[in-house]
Design an enzyme around this catalytic site. Structure first.
Site, PDB file in Angstrom:
ATOM      1  N   GLY A 134       0.797  -1.219   0.000  1.00 30.19           N
ATOM      2  CA  GLY A 134       0.000   0.000   0.000  1.00 30.19           C
ATOM      3  C   GLY A 134       0.828   1.267   0.000  1.00 30.19           C
ATOM      4  N   GLY A 142       3.207   5.854   4.612  1.00 34.30           N
ATOM      5  CA  GLY A 142       2.643   6.858   5.506  1.00 34.30           C
ATOM      6  C   GLY A 142       3.384   8.177   5.418  1.00 34.30           C
ATOM      7  CG  LEU A 143       1.529  11.469   3.931  1.00 34.52           C
ATOM      8  CD1 LEU A 143       0.457  12.545   3.739  1.00 34.52           C
ATOM      9  CD2 LEU A 143       2.550  11.516   2.806  1.00 34.52           C
ATOM     10  CE  LYS A 194       1.253   2.846  12.688  1.00 37.43           C
ATOM     11  NZ  LYS A 194      -0.213   2.933  12.946  1.00 37.43           N
ATOM     12  CG  ASP A 229      -3.780  -3.137  22.291  1.00 37.87           C
ATOM     13  OD1 ASP A 229      -4.032  -2.099  22.916  1.00 37.87           O
ATOM     14  OD2 ASP A 229      -2.989  -4.009  22.709  1.00 37.87           O
TER      15      ASP A 229
END
Length: 562
Positions: A309, A312-313, A328, A363
């Site tokens: 996909g 992320g920014l 992350k 979570d």
């Protein structure tokens, strides 16, 4: 002071703080069970949140105690570790005590990565041992099953308002789906109800001639008192009740490990860290996660890979497929048009941690000082981290030490899922996406950025929100209709022709941002077109502000009792 005396003082100081933590955790848990019985929902919510904050409070106190004991520092860390292990060896919750010790020692020593001379690290595969704490009720035939169910509920202190009616409903539901119950068997249950918000669950196993079947009985308060609401009888359905997108249960346990082992027998697809976490032992869940991670990384072929996909920014995200987990890391600088700071992102993740998840918020576990081998990263992930996470990563030769990162369960991003799914599955996901936004709104949560790439699809086909850098309380938003343009020049202007204040939200714009392809957009608009109106959001906001917080059911309609 002799070394042995200093060692004893250090161990006693940690043990005293641990006992205080364990005692307060148990008191808050039992109070939540009492709040459920008396339907004191505000008291329940306050104690649920308080329980989440108990662990760091008592770790901090232990750190202060040992920091004041200056003589402890010359003690060899391995000696302190061995003596603490001996002191807690017979504790029913010894594994939780060892994790508490790790938290204290890491803070005192400023440990990065893992130092197995000063803290506990168990890289052996977990042993599943079903120990004491189960209520075993053999039964003979259908009448015997009803009697066993009655004895079990009595032992748990759960009194149904209309016992005969509910027993008949439960028995009919079970016999239709597990006919072997008529031949007799055994009902084995955890000896404490599992309470979460306004529901209590009897968590048990049915053992019959057809094999083992999960048996989860959901109870809630009706107009006349406590009543049976639903019965869950498959591992897949039970997995949703114990989902990573649900808040933690309140369960009164002296020894968590036997209960975790029992739950694993019902839910074999769940990782051990997830089972500890769902019982409220999220810090020990982190330790179990870390141990499982390092067992995996022994294999030189295991790699951290880029996600599917759109990147992320705000976060760099990579995954470890064998664990079904994503990692992350906050970027040094968010990419345009995002304008968020590291501090604001961390505050939003803390908001989610304290918020009821309701089956729609993933979570997240927070790690500090996590050390990972460089060679385990795919080159493209290495390049992105090196270029955009320099403030987070410290190079230690063969290792990267991450000062801060988050982990979540891996899901398929909704935008990716819709490109791959058959038409019916895509339609179902689109409709559940709309329902997930409404479920979040009913829990006083506004996701902020509603692009489909920020939502994931679980293996059960449920849509869950996982990107929190713009999340907020619904009641902090002001939902408005875009004023009519004064002229054509206003319409084509780069800037809005009307005043926009902080917190203003214009739902008319959502339709343009979501952007489903045509075959999916029409059914979504038909079912959830109200999401594009300020009137809908203002109504839900008013209801939530008035105390009408909803709780989405953790089971499907096929589990409901008639």
């Amino acid at each position: 002071m002799p070394d042995f005396a200093v060692t004893r003082l250090a161990i006693d100081g940690i043990l005293e703080s641990y006992r205080s933590y364990a005692g307060e955790f148990q008191r808050l848990t039992r109070r939540c069970l009492g709040h459920f019985a008396s339907q004191n929902w505000p008291g329940m919510q306050a104690d649920v949140e308080a329980r989440l904050l108990v662990y760091p409070k008592w770790v901090a106190q232990a750190v202060v105690k040992l920091g004041q004991l200056s003589q402890w520092q010359p003690i060899p860390p391995d000696a302190l570790r061995r003596r603490f292990a001996a002191a807690v060896e017979l504790f029913p919750d010894a594994e939780i005590a060892l994790t508490f010790y790790n938290s204290v020692i890491r803070r005192l020593l400023g440990t990065s990565g893992v130092d197995d001379t000063s803290e506990f690290l168990d890289l052996r595969p977990p042993e599943w041992i079903e120990g004491p704490g189960l209520l075993d009720q053999p039964f003979d035939g259908i009448g015997g099953f009803r009697a066993a169910l009655g004895r079990t509920l009595d032992a748990l202190g759960l009194t149904l308002a209309d016992r005969e009616r509910d027993f008949a409903r439960v028995t009919k539901h079970v016999v239709e789906r597990v006919p072997a119950v008529a031949g007799g068997g055994q009902l084995a249950a955890v000896a404490s109800p599992f309470v979460r918000n306004r529901r209590a669950f009897l968590v048990a196993r049915l053992r019959t001639g057809a094999g083992d079947t999960p048996f989860l009985l959901a109870l809630s308060h009706g107009a006349n008192g406590l009543e049976a609401e639903a019965v869950v009888l498959t591992a897949d359905q039970a997995s949703i009740v114990f989902s990573f997108a649900r808040s933690y249960f309140q369960v009164d346990l002296d020894a968590p490990r036997p209960t975790v082992s029992f739950l694993h027998s019902l839910l074999p697809s769940k990782r051990i860290d997830e089972l500890y976490t769902v019982l409220g032992y999220h810090r020990h869940g982190k330790r179990e996660f870390y141990q499982a991670l390092h067992r995996l990384l022994r294999d030189p072929d295991v790699r951290f890979e880029p996600i599917d996909g759109v990147p992320g920014l705000v976060m760099i995200v990579f995954l470890l497929k064998p664990m079904g987990a994503v990692f992350k890391v906050i970027r040094d600088r968010s990419a345009p048009p995002k304008q968020v700071t590291r501090k604001s992102v961390m505050a939003r993740y803390q908001f989610v941690f304290l918020q009821d998840h309701g089956g729609r918020l993933a979570d997240t576990q927070e790690f500090e000082g996590l050390a990972l081998p460089k060679q385990a990263f795919e080159p493209s992930v290495q390049a992105e981290l090196t270029a955009h996470a320099r403030d987070t990563i410290r190079d230690q030769g063969d290792l990267w030490v991450f000062s801060h990162l988050y982990t979540e369960r891996r899901m398929t991003p909704l935008d990716v899922y819709l490109r791959q799914a058959p038409p019916e599955a895509g339609r179902a996901a689109v409709l559940d996406f709309g329902q997930s936004i409404k479920d979040l709104a009913g829990m006083n949560v506004f996701p902020g950025d509603m692009l489909t790439k920020n939502f994931g699809v679980t293996r059960h086909g449920r849509v869950v929100f996982y990107d929190y850098d713009e999340i907020s309380r619904l009641t902090d938003c002001n939902f408005r209709t875009i004023p009519a343009a004064r002229s054509y020049e206003d319409e084509i202007a780069a800037e809005p022709w009307f005043l926009v204040r902080e917190g203003d939200v214009f739902p008319e714009e959502f339709e343009r941002f979501i952007g489903f392809p045509n075959p999916l957009h029409q059914p979504f608009r038909q079912a959830h077109g109200d999401l594009f109106t300020a009137e809908y959001w203002a109504r839900i906001r008013a209801e939530v502000a008035g105390g009408a917080i909803s709780e989405p059911a953790p089971f499907g309609p096929d589990c409901l009792l008639p």
